[in-house]
Design an enzyme around this catalytic site. Structure first.
Site, PDB file in Angstrom:
ATOM      1  N   HIS A  49      25.239  33.716 -43.750  1.00 43.83           N
ATOM      2  CA  HIS A  49      24.697  32.669 -42.450  1.00 43.83           C
ATOM      3  C   HIS A  49      23.170  32.558 -42.973  1.00 43.83           C
ATOM      4  CE1 HIS A  49      23.536  31.113 -38.612  1.00 43.83           C
ATOM      5  NE2 HIS A  49      22.371  32.083 -38.743  1.00 43.83           N
TER       6      HIS A  49
ATOM      7  N   ARG B 161      28.771  21.372 -38.233  1.00 43.59           N
ATOM      8  CA  ARG B 161      29.184  23.005 -37.878  1.00 43.59           C
ATOM      9  C   ARG B 161      28.759  22.962 -36.282  1.00 43.59           C
ATOM     10  NH1 ARG B 161      25.388  23.832 -42.236  1.00 43.59           N
ATOM     11  NH2 ARG B 161      26.198  24.119 -44.167  1.00 43.59           N
TER      12      ARG B 161
ATOM     13  N   ARG C 128      33.411  19.336 -37.471  1.00 43.31           N
ATOM     14  CA  ARG C 128      34.486  20.332 -37.590  1.00 43.31           C
ATOM     15  C   ARG C 128      34.732  20.973 -36.308  1.00 43.31           C
ATOM     16  NH1 ARG C 128      32.906  24.967 -41.942  1.00 43.31           N
ATOM     17  NH2 ARG C 128      31.413  25.535 -40.206  1.00 43.31           N
TER      18      ARG C 128
ATOM     19  N   GLU D  50      40.624  25.211 -47.788  1.00 40.60           N
ATOM     20  CA  GLU D  50      39.841  26.319 -48.155  1.00 40.60           C
ATOM     21  C   GLU D  50      40.756  27.488 -48.092  1.00 40.60           C
ATOM     22  OE1 GLU D  50      37.108  27.022 -44.811  1.00 40.60           O
ATOM     23  OE2 GLU D  50      38.722  26.359 -43.298  1.00 40.60           O
TER      24      GLU D  50
ATOM     25  N   ASN E 241      33.225  27.574 -50.357  1.00 42.28           N
ATOM     26  CA  ASN E 241      32.820  28.853 -49.825  1.00 42.28           C
ATOM     27  C   ASN E 241      34.078  29.926 -49.690  1.00 42.28           C
ATOM     28  OD1 ASN E 241      30.295  27.771 -50.316  1.00 42.28           O
ATOM     29  ND2 ASN E 241      29.711  28.014 -48.194  1.00 42.28           N
TER      30      ASN E 241
ATOM     31  N   ARG F   3      32.654  37.182 -49.621  1.00 39.17           N
ATOM     32  CA  ARG F   3      31.575  36.591 -49.906  1.00 39.17           C
ATOM     33  C   ARG F   3      30.468  37.091 -49.151  1.00 39.17           C
ATOM     34  NH1 ARG F   3      30.499  32.089 -46.300  1.00 39.17           N
ATOM     35  NH2 ARG F   3      32.299  31.547 -44.906  1.00 39.17           N
TER      36      ARG F   3
END
Length: 577
Positions: free
Chosen positions: A196, A303, A339, A438, A461, A472
């Site tokens: 983040h 987002r 999203r 993803e 990602n 990650r």
């Protein structure tokens, strides 16, 4: 003081020279002599110090309550009141007094010992609710230690201009206190390139170095510091020669940035005339304004979770509608991909009870929450679909792993469409609905998904994380995380081919989309759209302007024979030189 170089993970490029500002180091890392003893004659003095610290912390908590009476909801107030109760609990602070008397320790050593004992006790309990209380103990224990050591409690809102934030981590709630006008960059103890904090830094266009580990303790508060987000290093107490070197580098970067401004109003076009859509990743109305000013050709990823995370309760349909409508209206018919709520994993909502999980990135998150708690998903979809009457909105579901999930989510959209029609509420009846690609399972059956979805957006990602089985967020395995891994590249090509066979568009909204080194591959694979932080748009346009699409297509096919990510990176650097 001697110059000291500390290395970490390069999370956001750029160079800044400023003053370090320590924020909220983990209480376990405070420098306290845990065995510091005092003579018996000093015990009363230590008890008095403890009582004074307790009174000070109690007063601070009360001040927080009074200052924010109108802003805090009942749950937040309850947390602070609970901390006050903990301070008054004879088992907690009373135990500290006992340790001082019995073991003749200093108040600091006694407070640390008792705090650690209770943290360990709560963390060993079976119930998640009880485990979470360990964090309360740490929080209040940290405040007590700060008070005993005479440290002024700092807040992010108090950061002065020219500060470089040094922290264990920056939680999503911390970000609400940040004044973007003051901060020059981030250095954090934990985190990876896609944490983040890293995403926040890139969206703010400031350098960041994350995952520096225990070395963060070697950065004092309030000292000169340089951070180089490209090299992933920070230099503490830089010598004058080093300062001058970095001042020169910074001037060069500023000059290059000035030249890139020429691309701001131009489309992304190769030397042989092929054009590519470059869109922006946004998290707020403010980001959307910046993206419009920055020359984006739409929004490839909104987002929405940050809107939820910045609220103290679940945003209502009307509150969300106002945001979506404002953003839809400002793009003048250009597409805006929204999203749906993507929390869980590393993102929590204080008002949405999510239990701690052993593997949160593989667990209850994103669309899984939406399908399990349909009132959350339906509220958001109604708001988006109502706002679709004011612009070209698209709906995208995150974390889809199966055709069944997709069909369930798509059915909710259809049902809400019927609902709005019955209520005579206008909306875009042709609104496109797609998914984030993803998860490897989506790649494996991309041909089947392509027959049903309106579009894909590759989230590199998470695709990299799940394809390579690399957390990650874990800096210890960061060296394994690389979206140039041949398996990731082959996955991307497989998806694009499957989608194009059905006439469907493919965008990309992960970090790879904004990486100039990846441009020849993405152009060569025939990706339709790249979406990135606004700060990266001009640079990407300038890189694409030097490419020839036909050359990229041939080169991308050759790259697929590369056996390692390092091989592929080296070949890309040679191609770009």
């Amino acid at each position: 003081m001697n110059e000291r170089i500390i290395t970490g993970i390069a999370a956001s490029s750029g160079i800044q020279i400023g003053t370090s500002f320590h924020y909220g180091l983990h209480p376990d890392e405070r420098v306290v002599d845990r065995e510091a003893a005092v003579p018996e004659t000093q015990i009363d003095e230590e008890l008095a110090k403890l009582a004074a610290a307790k009174a000070l912390v109690m007063g601070d908590l009360q001040a927080i309550l009074e200052r924010n009476q109108d802003r805090l909801d009942d749950k937040q107030k309850g947390i602070i009141i609970g901390h006050q109760g903990l301070l008054n609990d004879p088992v907690f602070t009373g135990d500290m007094e006992t340790v001082i008397r019995k073991h003749r320790l200093t108040a600091e050593a006694a407070a640390l010992r008792v705090m650690e004992k209770f943290v360990k006790l709560f963390e060993s309990m079976d119930k998640d609710y009880m485990k979470e209380r360990a964090q309360d103990i740490r929080d209040i224990g940290g405040r007590m230690l700060d008070a005993l050591q005479g440290k002024e409690r700092q807040t992010l809102s108090a950061m002065k201009e020219g500060a470089i934030l040094i922290a264990h981590d920056i939680s999503p709630s911390d970000t609400m206190e940040i004044n973007p006008q003051s901060i020059l960059g981030f250095v954090t103890q934990i985190g990876g390139k896609t944490s983040h904090t890293s995403i926040l830094a890139r969206s703010m266009g400031i350098p960041a170095i994350v995952g520096v580990g225990p070395a963060i303790k070697k950065i004092p508060h309030g000292v000169p510091i340089i951070i180089d987000g490209e090299a992933g290093i920070c230099i503490v107490h830089p010598e004058e020669a080093t300062m001058e070197t970095y001042r020169a580098k910074k001037r060069t970067l500023i000059a290059e940035s000035g030249k890139l401004e020429a691309f701001r109003r131009l489309p992304a076009r190769t030397v042989d005339g092929a054009t590519f859509e470059l869109a922006a990743n946004i998290s707020s109305v403010q980001d959307s304004h910046q993206a419009v000013d920055g020359g984006a050709e739409g929004v490839g990823l909104f987002r929405t979770e940050f809107m939820y995370m910045n609220a103290t309760k679940m945003p209502s349909e009307q509150e969300q509608f106002e945001v979506y409508k404002e953003i839809a209206s400002m793009w003048d018919g250009k597409p805006v991909v929204i999203r749906t709520l993507d929390v869980g994993g590393d993102k929590k909502l204080p008002y949405l009870s999510l239990e701690n999980e052993a593997n949160p990135f593989l667990g209850y998150r994103a669309i899984r929450i939406g399908l399990n708690q349909p009132e959350v998903l339906r509220t958001q979809l109604r708001a988006i679909m109502r706002a679709s009457a004011y612009g070209k909105l698209r709906i995208m579901f995150p974390m889809i792993s199966s055709i069944e999930e997709w069909r369930q989510a798509r059915a909710v959209v259809a049902d809400i469409g019927h609902e709005l029609e019955a209520e005579c509420i206008d909306y875009d009846r042709t609104i496109q609905v797609g998914i984030m690609a993803e998860i490897p399972s989506v790649i494996q059956i991309a041909d089947l998904f392509a027959k049903e979805v309106d579009f894909f957006s590759i989230g590199t990602n998470d695709l990299t994380q799940y394809t390579l089985a690399v957390d990650r967020m874990n800096e210890k395995v960061a060296y394994l995380y690389d979206y140039f891994h041949p398996s990731v590249l082959r996955s991307i090509q497989t998806l694009i081919r499957a989608a194009h066979a059905e006439g469907k568009r493919v965008g990309m909204c992960g970090d790879m989309a904004g990486d100039p080194l990846a441009a020849p591959v993405l152009v060569g694979f025939g990706l339709d759209e790249c979406s990135m932080e606004s700060a990266a748009l001009n640079r990407m346009k300038s890189v694409i302007a030097k490419l020839n699409r036909k050359d990229c297509e041939e080169f991308a096919q050759q790259l697929l024979n590369g056996s390692t990510a390092q091989d592929i990176r080296e070949k890309l650097k040679v191609f770009m030189s």
